[in-house]
Design an enzyme around this catalytic site. Structure first.
Site, PDB file in Angstrom:
ATOM      1  N   HIS A  92      15.644  30.291  21.359  1.00 18.32           N
ATOM      2  CA  HIS A  92      15.538  30.613  19.888  1.00 18.32           C
ATOM      3  C   HIS A  92      17.150  30.253  19.289  1.00 18.32           C
ATOM      4  CE1 HIS A  92      14.409  31.778  16.173  1.00 18.32           C
ATOM      5  NE2 HIS A  92      15.664  32.280  15.793  1.00 18.32           N
ATOM      6  N   ASP A 145       6.058  40.233  10.475  1.00 17.29           N
ATOM      7  CA  ASP A 145       7.572  39.348  10.353  1.00 17.29           C
ATOM      8  C   ASP A 145       7.049  38.239   9.286  1.00 17.29           C
ATOM      9  OD1 ASP A 145      10.102  38.584  11.261  1.00 17.29           O
ATOM     10  OD2 ASP A 145       8.986  37.011  11.930  1.00 17.29           O
ATOM     11  N   SER A 161      13.044  40.231  13.820  1.00 16.52           N
ATOM     12  CA  SER A 161      12.314  39.187  13.387  1.00 16.52           C
ATOM     13  C   SER A 161      12.155  38.381  14.446  1.00 16.52           C
ATOM     14  CB  SER A 161      12.763  38.465  12.319  1.00 16.52           C
ATOM     15  OG  SER A 161      12.193  37.425  11.987  1.00 16.52           O
ATOM     16  N   LYS A 216       8.505  38.247  17.482  1.00 20.22           N
ATOM     17  CA  LYS A 216       7.797  37.140  17.828  1.00 20.22           C
ATOM     18  C   LYS A 216       7.807  36.514  19.364  1.00 20.22           C
ATOM     19  CE  LYS A 216       9.581  34.293  14.300  1.00 20.22           C
ATOM     20  NZ  LYS A 216      10.154  35.223  13.470  1.00 20.22           N
ATOM     21  N   ARG A 276      13.019  37.939   3.126  1.00 18.99           N
ATOM     22  CA  ARG A 276      14.454  38.121   3.099  1.00 18.99           C
ATOM     23  C   ARG A 276      15.131  36.621   2.693  1.00 18.99           C
ATOM     24  NH1 ARG A 276      14.491  37.827   9.082  1.00 18.99           N
ATOM     25  NH2 ARG A 276      16.583  37.347   8.875  1.00 18.99           N
TER      26      ARG A 276
END
Length: 335
Positions: free
Chosen positions: A86, A165, A187, A191, A172
C-alpha cells in the site's frame, strides 16, 4: 432500537481532548455504518480526531471496529504465499501497476485491493480504468480464482469489506480531514487486515507532493501502521520514500499506464524502476522468498506476461491504444 451512546456526546469527548472508550468507538463506527450517525456528525468527530489525535489503543480499537463492520477474506487455500503493498499516495505514483505482476511472476500471489483518487493523488483504479474493457469490481470468488490462475489481481474492495471505511474514506476527502494520522492508519490497515494478506509492505510517501510533508509525520504514520499489522498477525514493514518530486515522467491516468508498461518491457524512468524493484524485494522477503531477484522477471519478460494475463482476466485489452492528452507541457530541470 435504543442506542448505547449519543453521537454529540462522543464528538464532545474527543473535541475536549479525552480518549474515547472501547464501547464508544465500537458504537460510533457501527452506528455510522448503519446510518444512525449522520455524515455531518462523523465529519465533526473526524475533525476532532485530526486536531486532538488518538493514542495507540484508541487507533487499534477504531481499526478493529472498522474490520468488524464487514467480512474478512481468506487466502489460506492458495498454493503460494501472499503479499500486498500500500502506498499513501503522491503525484505520478503508478508503482502498483508494474509491481503486482512483477511480484506474482516471482511466485508470490498479490491480492492488491486498491482505491480511487484521494485529495490531490491519483487512484490506481482510475488509472487502470483507462484500459478499454477493464473492470475494477470483482466478486470474492473471482478474486480467488484470478489469484490461483494468474497470481495477481488489482481491484476494488468489495462492498462487504470494511464498509465503514468506504463511507469514512469519501467523507474525509471533502471535509479537510485526509491528513489525520489515526484515520489514515485505520483506513489502510482495516482493509489490508480484513483482506487476509499474509504480509504487507507499506510505501509511506513524504515530501511536498505527499500527505505527510514532514519526515516525523511520516515516521509516526509508518510506525502506527506497522504496529497495527503486527498486532493482527500480518508481517508488516514500511519504507519511507521521497515525494518531493513526481514519480516518473507522467501524471495522468492513461499516460501513467503507458509508462508502467514501459517499465514492464524493461525500460521506463529510472526512479520508477528503482522503487518498483525495492518494494518487490521487500514483498518477496516478507512472503518468505528473499532468494528471488525480481530484476530477472523484468528482464526476461515474465512480469509483462503476468500483466497481460491480469488485464485480460478483468476484461481489459492489453493491446488497445490508450488515450493521449490533448495538451502537454514539458517541464525541464535546470542544468
Amino acid at each position: 432500537m435504543t442506542e448505547s451512546f449519543d453521537a454529540v456526546e462522543v464528538i464532545m469527548a474527543k473535541r475536549d481532548g479525552h480518549r474515547l472508550t472501547d464501547p464508544q468507538i465500537d458504537w460510533v463506527v457501527d452506528a455510522y455504518t448503519r446510518g444512525v450517525v449522520a455524515d455531518e456528525q462523523m465529519a465533526a468527530l473526524a475533525m476532532a480526531i485530526l486536531l486532538n489525535g488518538m493514542d495507540r489503543p484508541e487507533i487499534a480499537r477504531w481499526t478493529a471496529a472498522m474490520i468488524a463492520s464487514g467480512e474478512r477474506m481468506d487466502f489460506s487455500g492458495l498454493s503460494r504465499p501472499t503479499a500486498d503493498k500500500h502506498s499513501t499516495g503522491g503525484v505520478g505514483d503508478k508503482i502498483t501497476l508494474p509491481l503486482a505482476p512483477l511480484v506474482a511472476a516471482c511466485g508470490v500471489a498479490v491480492p492488491q485491493l486498491s482505491g480511487r483518487g484521494l485529495g490531490h493523488t491519483g487512484g490506481t483504479l482510475d488509472k487502470l480504468e483507462s484500459i478499454p474493457g477493464w473492470r475494477a469490481d470483482l466478486t470474492n470468488a473471482e478474486i480467488l480464482a484470478q489469484l490461483d490462475d494468474v497470481g495477481a489481481v488489482i481491484c476494488a474492495a468489495g462492498p462487504g469489506l470494511a464498509p465503514a471505511d468506504k463511507k469514512l474514506y469519501a467523507l474525509r476527502d471533502v471535509t479537510g480531514t485526509v491528513e489525520a494520522i489515526p484515520l489514515i492508519a485505520s483506513s489502510i490497515m482495516s482493509k489490508k487486515i480484513a483482506e487476509g494478506t499474509g504480509s504487507l509492505v507499506l510505501d509511506v510517501k513524504v515530501g511536498s507532493g505527499a500527505f505527510m510533508k514532514e519526515i516525523d509525520q511520516a515516521r509516526e504514520l509508518a510506525a502506527t501502521m506497522v504496529a497495527l499489522g503486527q498486532d493482527a498477525g500480518v508481517a508488516t514493514v514500511a519504507l519511507l520514500t521521497d515525494m518531493s518530486t513526481p514519480l516518473g515522467m507522467t501524471a495522468g491516468n492513461a499516460i501513467e499506464v503507458t509508462e508502467s508498461v514501459e517499465v514492464l518491457a524493461g525500460g521506463g524512468p529510472g526512479d520508477v524502476v528503482e522503487l518498483t524493484l525495492a518494494l518487490a524485494r521487500e514483498m518477496l522477503a516478507a512472503a518468505g522468498r528473499p532468494d528471488v531477484d525480481p530484476a530477472d522477471a523484468l528482464a526476461d519478460g515474465r512480469a509483462m506476461d503476468v500483466w497481460r494475463r491480469m488485464v485480460r482476466a478483468q476484461g481489459g485489452d492489453p493491446d488497445a491504444p490508450l488515450a493521449r492528452p490533448r495538451e502537454t507541457h514539458e517541464v525541464r530541470a535546470a542544468a
